[in-house]
Design a protein around this motif. Structure first.
Motif, PDB file in Angstrom:
ATOM      1  N   GLU A   6     -15.455  -0.857   0.833  1.00  0.00           N
ATOM      2  CA  GLU A   6     -15.894  -1.040  -0.551  1.00  0.00           C
ATOM      3  C   GLU A   6     -16.780  -2.280  -0.679  1.00  0.00           C
ATOM      4  OE1 GLU A   6     -12.840  -0.756  -3.484  1.00  0.00           O
ATOM      5  OE2 GLU A   6     -11.678   0.699  -2.315  1.00  0.00           O
ATOM      6  N   SER A  22     -18.258  -0.355  -5.440  1.00  0.00           N
ATOM      7  CA  SER A  22     -17.004  -0.402  -6.177  1.00  0.00           C
ATOM      8  C   SER A  22     -17.199  -1.159  -7.482  1.00  0.00           C
ATOM      9  CB  SER A  22     -15.920  -1.083  -5.332  1.00  0.00           C
ATOM     10  OG  SER A  22     -14.723  -1.246  -6.076  1.00  0.00           O
ATOM     11  N   GLY A  24     -14.691  -2.510 -10.599  1.00  0.00           N
ATOM     12  CA  GLY A  24     -13.337  -2.665 -11.102  1.00  0.00           C
ATOM     13  C   GLY A  24     -13.291  -2.671 -12.614  1.00  0.00           C
ATOM     14  N   TYR A  26     -13.104  -0.293 -14.615  1.00  0.00           N
ATOM     15  CA  TYR A  26     -14.043   0.694 -15.139  1.00  0.00           C
ATOM     16  C   TYR A  26     -13.409   1.454 -16.299  1.00  0.00           C
ATOM     17  CZ  TYR A  26     -17.186   4.681 -15.459  1.00  0.00           C
ATOM     18  OH  TYR A  26     -18.058   5.631 -15.922  1.00  0.00           O
ATOM     19  N   GLU A 118      -5.761   2.218 -10.858  1.00  0.00           N
ATOM     20  CA  GLU A 118      -6.393   0.924 -10.597  1.00  0.00           C
ATOM     21  C   GLU A 118      -7.641   0.697 -11.424  1.00  0.00           C
ATOM     22  OE1 GLU A 118      -7.036   0.485  -6.401  1.00  0.00           O
ATOM     23  OE2 GLU A 118      -5.261   1.663  -5.912  1.00  0.00           O
ATOM     24  N   ARG A 120     -10.555   1.843 -10.965  1.00  0.00           N
ATOM     25  CA  ARG A 120     -11.623   1.483 -10.029  1.00  0.00           C
ATOM     26  C   ARG A 120     -12.508   2.690  -9.752  1.00  0.00           C
ATOM     27  NH1 ARG A 120      -8.818   0.103  -5.997  1.00  0.00           N
ATOM     28  NH2 ARG A 120      -9.595   1.088  -4.101  1.00  0.00           N
TER      29      ARG A 120
END
Length: 250
Positions: A6, A22, A24, A26, A118, A120
């Motif tokens: 990632e 990646s 985070g 999101y 997560e 993500r």
């Protein structure tokens, strides 16, 4: 996913085959927020909407990892992935036959994955993923100099590059940055772009084989939306919409 490295999303970086961008924290778009593997059966069967299959922008699937957490899988889709009756031949008992109803083909790779627990998002191509998931807020604005560089591309003749570059707001800076990095201008000629614009209610002028980039804000915005593939037609009403906001265009 076990072999994926990632990389934090960076518009200027081209990930290697084993790498994925990646993001985070999101936040999923409204149309996806309440969808889960349990709600899929609530949707109409595709057989009720065969005439709208060409309007599909992406395919979404739901799965669970070894811990039981839900993951959402995405694959880009366009009309080239459709198998139409009379256009494809399949081998059946030593004879080639055509299909009687439309069919869909799947690619061998995913274009994006959301790890729901997560929050993500993993993806490889910003341009491809942005056609079905909104990503513009994560894009870095283009500088005045970078906007001028885009306008001086051999594809364009700018009516007033100074006005566009010096007075560009955040919306325009993001779209110029996206266009710069998308590869569209390197892979499609001005004539090809004009040919693809016919179904999207946008008038593009050509001079000396180049696209005239308008100086007025409305025309410039419309052209950038088209070049960045942020315009699509509603499957039922055939209305033109802006991809990320779902707001009807002027």
């Amino acid at each position: 996913m076990g072999d994926v490295a990632e990389v934090p999303f960076d518009p200027g970086y081209s990930p290697d085959p084993h790498e994925k961008f990646s993001i985070g924290d999101y936040v999923m778009p409204d149309w996806l927020q309440d969808e889960t593997s349990q709600t899929v059966s609530d949707h109409d069967s595709l057989s009720l909407h065969e005439d709208q299959l060409e309007a599909i922008k992406g395919i979404v699937a739901f799965a669970r990892d070894a811990q039981g957490d839900e993951i959402i899988l995405f694959q880009d889709f366009n009309r080239s992935h459709m198998i139409k009756p009379g256009r494809f031949l399949l081998l059946q008992h030593d004879t080639f036959e055509s299909v009687s109803r439309p069919a869909l083909t799947l690619g061998s790779k995913l274009d994006a994955v959301i790890l729901r627990a997560e929050r993500r998002l993993l993806f490889r191509s910003f341009r491809v993923t942005n056609t079905f998931l909104p990503l513009m807020e994560f894009y870095t604005d283009a500088s005045e100099q970078e906007i001028r560089a885009v306008l001086s591309h051999e594809t364009f003749i700018a009516e007033d590059a100074d006005a566009l570059a010096e007075n560009a707001g955040q919306w325009f800076r993001k779209r110029f940055a996206m266009l710069r990095d998308s590869g569209i201008l390197e892979h499609y000629s001005a004539e090809q772009i004009v040919a693809r614009s016919e179904a999207y209610d946008i008038e593009i002028r050509l001079e000396q084989g180049k696209i005239v980039f308008p100086s007025d804000r409305s025309g410039a915005k419309r052209l950038l939306q088209f070049l960045n593939e942020e315009i699509y037609r509603g499957a039922i009403t055939d209305t033109l919409y802006e991809t990320n906001s779902k707001r009807e265009t002027d």
